[in-house]
Design a protein around this motif. Sequence first.
Motif, PDB file in Angstrom:
ATOM      1  N   GLN A 269       1.056  -1.253  -0.045  1.00 52.03           N
ATOM      2  CA  GLN A 269       0.057  -0.001  -0.098  1.00 52.03           C
ATOM      3  C   GLN A 269       0.788   1.146  -0.029  1.00 52.03           C
ATOM      4  O   GLN A 269       1.332   1.529   1.114  1.00 52.03           O
ATOM      5  CB  GLN A 269      -0.894  -0.085   1.407  1.00 52.03           C
ATOM      6  N   GLU A 270       1.033   1.707  -1.153  1.00 49.32           N
ATOM      7  CA  GLU A 270       1.960   3.088  -1.207  1.00 49.32           C
ATOM      8  C   GLU A 270       1.498   4.300  -0.805  1.00 49.32           C
ATOM      9  O   GLU A 270       0.148   4.224  -0.082  1.00 49.32           O
ATOM     10  CB  GLU A 270       2.031   3.366  -2.837  1.00 49.32           C
ATOM     11  N   LYS A 271       2.212   5.064  -0.212  1.00 49.34           N
ATOM     12  CA  LYS A 271       1.664   6.567   0.256  1.00 49.34           C
ATOM     13  C   LYS A 271       0.903   7.291  -0.894  1.00 49.34           C
ATOM     14  O   LYS A 271       0.813   6.983  -1.862  1.00 49.34           O
ATOM     15  CB  LYS A 271       3.216   7.122   0.865  1.00 49.34           C
ATOM     16  N   ALA A 272       0.174   8.119  -0.003  1.00 44.90           N
ATOM     17  CA  ALA A 272      -0.626   9.123  -0.769  1.00 44.90           C
ATOM     18  C   ALA A 272       0.487  10.100  -2.016  1.00 44.90           C
ATOM     19  O   ALA A 272       1.613   9.858  -1.831  1.00 44.90           O
ATOM     20  CB  ALA A 272      -1.013  10.193   0.077  1.00 44.90           C
ATOM     21  N   GLY A 273      -0.213  10.142  -3.138  1.00 49.47           N
ATOM     22  CA  GLY A 273       0.570  10.854  -4.214  1.00 49.47           C
ATOM     23  C   GLY A 273       0.700  12.042  -4.039  1.00 49.47           C
ATOM     24  O   GLY A 273       0.527  12.709  -2.793  1.00 49.47           O
ATOM     25  N   THR A 274       1.635  12.898  -4.906  1.00 52.35           N
ATOM     26  CA  THR A 274       1.671  14.279  -4.870  1.00 52.35           C
ATOM     27  C   THR A 274       0.880  15.126  -5.598  1.00 52.35           C
ATOM     28  O   THR A 274       0.766  14.598  -6.542  1.00 52.35           O
ATOM     29  CB  THR A 274       3.423  14.445  -5.291  1.00 52.35           C
ATOM     30  N   LEU A 275       0.433  16.281  -4.891  1.00 52.72           N
ATOM     31  CA  LEU A 275      -0.210  17.280  -5.850  1.00 52.72           C
ATOM     32  C   LEU A 275       0.655  18.342  -6.340  1.00 52.72           C
ATOM     33  O   LEU A 275       1.128  19.050  -5.364  1.00 52.72           O
ATOM     34  CB  LEU A 275      -1.315  17.658  -5.020  1.00 52.72           C
ATOM     35  N   TYR A 276       0.909  18.306  -7.579  1.00 54.26           N
ATOM     36  CA  TYR A 276       1.400  19.498  -8.439  1.00 54.26           C
ATOM     37  C   TYR A 276       0.360  20.602  -8.697  1.00 54.26           C
ATOM     38  O   TYR A 276      -0.441  20.366  -9.436  1.00 54.26           O
ATOM     39  CB  TYR A 276       2.132  19.003  -9.384  1.00 54.26           C
ATOM     40  N   VAL A 277       0.767  21.587  -8.107  1.00 50.71           N
ATOM     41  CA  VAL A 277      -0.199  22.784  -8.445  1.00 50.71           C
ATOM     42  C   VAL A 277       0.905  23.703  -9.557  1.00 50.71           C
ATOM     43  O   VAL A 277       1.549  24.218  -9.318  1.00 50.71           O
ATOM     44  CB  VAL A 277      -0.555  23.910  -7.461  1.00 50.71           C
ATOM     45  N   VAL A 278       0.220  23.440 -10.904  1.00 49.55           N
ATOM     46  CA  VAL A 278       1.104  23.622 -11.916  1.00 49.55           C
ATOM     47  C   VAL A 278       0.502  24.920 -12.693  1.00 49.55           C
ATOM     48  O   VAL A 278      -0.472  25.199 -13.334  1.00 49.55           O
ATOM     49  CB  VAL A 278       1.120  22.434 -13.046  1.00 49.55           C
ATOM     50  N   GLY A 279       1.432  25.694 -13.108  1.00 54.71           N
ATOM     51  CA  GLY A 279       1.151  27.085 -13.794  1.00 54.71           C
ATOM     52  C   GLY A 279       1.661  26.551 -15.541  1.00 54.71           C
ATOM     53  O   GLY A 279       2.852  26.331 -15.613  1.00 54.71           O
ATOM     54  N   ILE A 280       0.552  26.591 -16.287  1.00 51.98           N
ATOM     55  CA  ILE A 280       0.809  25.871 -17.706  1.00 51.98           C
ATOM     56  C   ILE A 280       1.236  27.306 -18.385  1.00 51.98           C
ATOM     57  O   ILE A 280       1.273  26.899 -19.756  1.00 51.98           O
ATOM     58  CB  ILE A 280      -0.346  25.240 -18.331  1.00 51.98           C
ATOM     59  N   GLY A 281       1.424  28.534 -17.869  1.00 51.06           N
ATOM     60  CA  GLY A 281       1.785  29.563 -18.947  1.00 51.06           C
ATOM     61  C   GLY A 281       0.467  30.180 -19.663  1.00 51.06           C
ATOM     62  O   GLY A 281      -0.558  29.785 -19.443  1.00 51.06           O
ATOM     63  N   PRO A 282       0.713  30.815 -20.709  1.00 52.42           N
ATOM     64  CA  PRO A 282      -0.197  31.495 -21.287  1.00 52.42           C
ATOM     65  C   PRO A 282      -1.125  30.418 -22.155  1.00 52.42           C
ATOM     66  O   PRO A 282      -2.160  30.822 -22.368  1.00 52.42           O
ATOM     67  CB  PRO A 282       0.424  32.600 -22.218  1.00 52.42           C
ATOM     68  N   GLY A 283      -0.538  29.398 -22.721  1.00 56.37           N
ATOM     69  CA  GLY A 283      -1.643  28.686 -23.567  1.00 56.37           C
ATOM     70  C   GLY A 283      -0.800  27.611 -24.342  1.00 56.37           C
ATOM     71  O   GLY A 283      -1.092  26.497 -24.511  1.00 56.37           O
ATOM     72  N   ARG A 284       0.110  28.174 -24.825  1.00 58.35           N
ATOM     73  CA  ARG A 284       1.015  27.305 -25.937  1.00 58.35           C
ATOM     74  C   ARG A 284       1.954  26.277 -25.154  1.00 58.35           C
ATOM     75  O   ARG A 284       2.495  26.807 -24.389  1.00 58.35           O
ATOM     76  CB  ARG A 284       1.686  28.106 -27.125  1.00 58.35           C
ATOM     77  N   PRO A 285       1.895  25.225 -25.739  1.00 59.88           N
ATOM     78  CA  PRO A 285       2.855  24.166 -25.062  1.00 59.88           C
ATOM     79  C   PRO A 285       4.110  24.522 -25.045  1.00 59.88           C
ATOM     80  O   PRO A 285       4.945  24.442 -23.804  1.00 59.88           O
ATOM     81  CB  PRO A 285       2.714  22.871 -25.883  1.00 59.88           C
ATOM     82  N   ASP A 286       4.714  25.259 -26.029  1.00 60.80           N
ATOM     83  CA  ASP A 286       6.254  25.433 -25.852  1.00 60.80           C
ATOM     84  C   ASP A 286       6.372  27.017 -25.134  1.00 60.80           C
ATOM     85  O   ASP A 286       7.507  27.294 -24.882  1.00 60.80           O
ATOM     86  CB  ASP A 286       6.742  26.148 -27.430  1.00 60.80           C
TER      87      ASP A 286
END
Length: 532
Positions: A269-286
């Motif tokens: 039974q593994e520990k709880a996962g990590t919650l990443y609060v992620v800023g993805i920037g303005p919109g484009r993947p690059d």
Amino acid sequence: MVHIVGAGPGATDLITVRGLRLLQQADVVVYAGTLVNRELLRETKPGALLYDSGTMTLEEVMEVIGKAEARGDSIVRLHTGDPSLYGAIREQMDQMEKAGIPYAICPGVSSFCGAAASLHMEYTLPGVSQSLVITRMAGRTPVPERESIRSFAAHRTSMAIFLSAGMLKELKEELILGGYPEDTPAALVYRATWPDERVVRCRLADLDGAGQEAGIRRQALVLVGDAVSQTGWNRSCLYDPGFVTGFRGERTQEAEHPGEECTERGMRQEKAGTLYVVGIGPGRPDQMTAQARQALERSRVIAGYPVYVDLVREYFPGREYITAGMTQEEKRCRLALEAAKEGKDTALVCSGDPQIYGLAGLVLELSGEYPEVRVEVVSGVTAASSGGALLGAPLMGDFAVISLSDRLTPLDEIWNRVEAAAKADFVICLYNPASKGRPDYLKQACRRIVPYRGPDTVCGVVSRIGREGERTEILRLEELAEYPADMFTTVFIGNSKTMRLGEWMVTPRGYRLKGTGSRTVNKESAPDGGMA
């Protein structure tokens, strides 16, 4: 003697050693021409008779085999993958038994194994899936009702679906009706292990569209199930230091994860996962940071406001997606925290930077209720930076960032901050300048700023940064008051030194310009203590 040989999924070096030896010794080879890699035929001995069964009926195949057996020839019936899966060998064996022709079967590597290898995938991940369903859609060959796609889908385990690439829309509908969620990870593997192999990852709801876009209509295996994403699994007991087997006694040294023990059920039974609060920037993947991309790659679950989730969905297929609409920020955060509590690494995506009008603060406020969840805030490129770069260099000096949304901040406080920033000669960057419910807030802000700046102050607007329809414009403060801004617009209001240089909006910092004898701003220490 007839040897029914599995040729493997496609790559010539994936035929078994036994199968290759039998092929090299055969006097007659009847091979499935549309499916078997013809390069394997180079392994046959000189003078061997080769027959492509793709153009033959069962009766014609058996006629060739019967004549070869009568001559005393060694015969190989070469099938793709493993002959026991969709190889139609039972009817051939029945015919040979009736004719008294001896035969043997040489197993092969099936394409569902080749596809898993191409995906770097384990079908049976502890805590995710411990079963694999191998099946097909009903077509010209019917499928027993008890084995329908819909009935198997109710188990929501790993599924490898053969002979169905031409019916992806119908397949998707049956899987969803059977019980798989629309966000279930899925993959299409075209001609697994062949030189022209193609792999398409997607969520189940997009299966038919992904296949159509990739031009895949046949010779592809469909894989469905949570195991496709290869995330959220538990460590098995097989190599656990605390798990005793018939070949390995109990170890006295500490386990890799101190304090954890393999349970009697055989699953850690593994520990709880990590919650990443992620800023993805303005919109484009690059425009996304490498750190943000890595967090999303590590996450099994991606949560967020639907508009922001849709910006990343196609780049991170095979994830579980959770969304909640406007005014449901707390629900969004709690759903993400709950997913992480279940042991799933989770990314809560925010536009721009999560600590600039994002959800980082709310998550940290709520995290006390989820002490087992590790929270990591991943910064992103905010609209002030990305929008300013499109306009030129409006933020070279001190600036203030103010949101005109009064949903969480009293309007009087907002106007006090706007006037204070205007009076102090800050460059002002306005977020959320207007919406349907407050169409005139930008005009009101301009009215409060103009006494301190004047109507000709250089201003800039950027709309839909990094997305389709991106637009920039430089204009005067007087004109800005009438600009049709919305929630996707970022507004830049210059200070007393901001100027327009051609197509650029620039706030000079005061560097001495060589050869001109002029000085735009005094020399001063950069923020890190060095000279800028």
